[in-house]
Design a protein around this motif. Sequence first.
Motif, PDB file in Angstrom:
ATOM      1  N   THR A  94       0.845  -1.192   0.000  1.00 22.41           N
ATOM      2  CA  THR A  94       0.000   0.000   0.000  1.00 22.41           C
ATOM      3  C   THR A  94       0.877   1.237   0.000  1.00 22.41           C
ATOM      4  O   THR A  94       1.979   1.235   0.551  1.00 22.41           O
ATOM      5  N   ARG A 141      -6.583   2.779  -5.461  1.00 22.21           N
ATOM      6  CA  ARG A 141      -7.071   2.017  -4.311  1.00 22.21           C
ATOM      7  C   ARG A 141      -8.463   2.416  -3.844  1.00 22.21           C
ATOM      8  O   ARG A 141      -9.190   1.594  -3.296  1.00 22.21           O
ATOM      9  N   LEU A 198      -1.995   1.459  -4.671  1.00 18.41           N
ATOM     10  CA  LEU A 198      -1.317   0.213  -4.284  1.00 18.41           C
ATOM     11  C   LEU A 198      -0.249  -0.064  -5.328  1.00 18.41           C
ATOM     12  O   LEU A 198      -0.437   0.226  -6.516  1.00 18.41           O
ATOM     13  N   ASN A 258     -13.098   0.668  -1.819  1.00 17.29           N
ATOM     14  CA  ASN A 258     -11.653   0.567  -1.620  1.00 17.29           C
ATOM     15  C   ASN A 258     -11.143  -0.801  -2.046  1.00 17.29           C
ATOM     16  O   ASN A 258     -11.829  -1.812  -1.889  1.00 17.29           O
ATOM     17  N   ASN A 288      -7.725  -3.438  -1.428  1.00 20.70           N
ATOM     18  CA  ASN A 288      -6.646  -3.671  -0.481  1.00 20.70           C
ATOM     19  C   ASN A 288      -5.729  -4.745  -1.048  1.00 20.70           C
ATOM     20  O   ASN A 288      -5.996  -5.324  -2.104  1.00 20.70           O
ATOM     21  N   THR A 289      -4.637  -5.024  -0.363  1.00 20.69           N
ATOM     22  CA  THR A 289      -3.659  -5.986  -0.879  1.00 20.69           C
ATOM     23  C   THR A 289      -4.254  -7.383  -1.012  1.00 20.69           C
ATOM     24  O   THR A 289      -3.894  -8.130  -1.922  1.00 20.69           O
TER      25      THR A 289
END
Length: 437
Positions: free
Chosen positions: A23, A83, A109, A147, A149-150
């Motif tokens: 991130t 992101r 990201l 959103n 995220n990883t």
Amino acid sequence: MSSEWASLTIGDLVREGEAAVQTGPFGSQLHSHDYVASGTPVIPTEAIGRGRILDIEVPRVDAAKASELARHRLRVGDILFARRGAQATGLSAIVDERFEGALCGTGALLLRLHSPRIDPQYLAMFLSSETAYSWLRTRAVGAVMPNLNTAIIQALPVSLPGIHEQQRIAGLIGALDDRITLLRETNATLEAIARALFKSWFVDFDPVRAKMEGRPPEGMDEATAALFPDGFETSELGEVPRGWRVGSVYDISKVVYGAPFASKLFKAAPPGRPLVRIRDLKDERPGVFTEEVHPKGYLLKPGDIAVGMDGEFRAYVWGGETAWLNQRVCVFHPINGASSAFVRLSIAPLLAAVEASETATTVIHLGKNDIDRFRVILPSSTVLHAFRAVAKPVYERLVLNKQKAQTLSTLRDTLLPRLISGQLRLPEAQAALETTP
């Protein structure tokens, strides 16, 4: 599909040490007060386009802050994901030579490859395909502000042919991208030409000042120079050339407002006509269709000057296909001898002033009352027609280039998913590319 092809996820690559996902810096590490006029670029969400980093102004930080955020420095071949944000989520772009050493922004990201069996250009193209883009958008979390995220990025499935096939696919699609980029760069030059001429004639009044100083105006023949006065007079907007006046925006344009089409009738594909919403103005690719024929409907046509009335106020030269105009989008139609370029460049600073004066805490709005107050400089009809003679072919070329770029983009979006799935072989794709003008 050839046995060379592999289906895996980004997470598989991470676990094998062939990729890393991280991130961007936290908001506590990078604040608006850290930004400076010149320094190391920081790539924000809004600079991440579909497959490429956009040519827009980005924030910058000084050397000390860049050193502090060294783990977020970018390398050529890195891939950035937008992101957060309803409009941005799902977009990804490869880092090219322009942004070597720049920093990943807080809303992004970063995916970095460490594998000789993966071509970064190929993977970036795969990630910008409709398959990957839609997959990410549908899995973004958050009802108000979606959103990524990883974990979501790592779950993304990818199709990998052998490295040589990846490179050939990247080369073919890259050739299309190069043609699209060239058209966009040409258009940037054309816009700069029209803008410079407008500024010289109608902002700085260079021809008038030259005549006052007893010298011929630069870059102008005698017949055109003769159209300009040799002095100024006072107006409500300050000094203007003698004989010119200040008037309403309605002296140079008719304003048409979009209609409230029923959202419950929106569809993702034909039948029906495309419908242009504010979000579609920038990339000129409407995302919805409708079979509704609204009694107050207006068909937006190539070359029209369109303005979104919520969020940000920009005057766009429409280069997409003919489409219905949705509510909260308006069109400025040139009248009384004004050209599209004259109207667009006259209203641009007025729109910017309204945007700068808005103090709404959520989404700012442009209203008819704002437009009613627009005051513009009105040159003589002869000067207006002289500008039109120069600017009209420039804008016609601009629109034609936009349409060519759209055709190439459509071809790219048609070929890419079939190539990355193995359904289409390279010789067939090459043949399709060679028949496209």
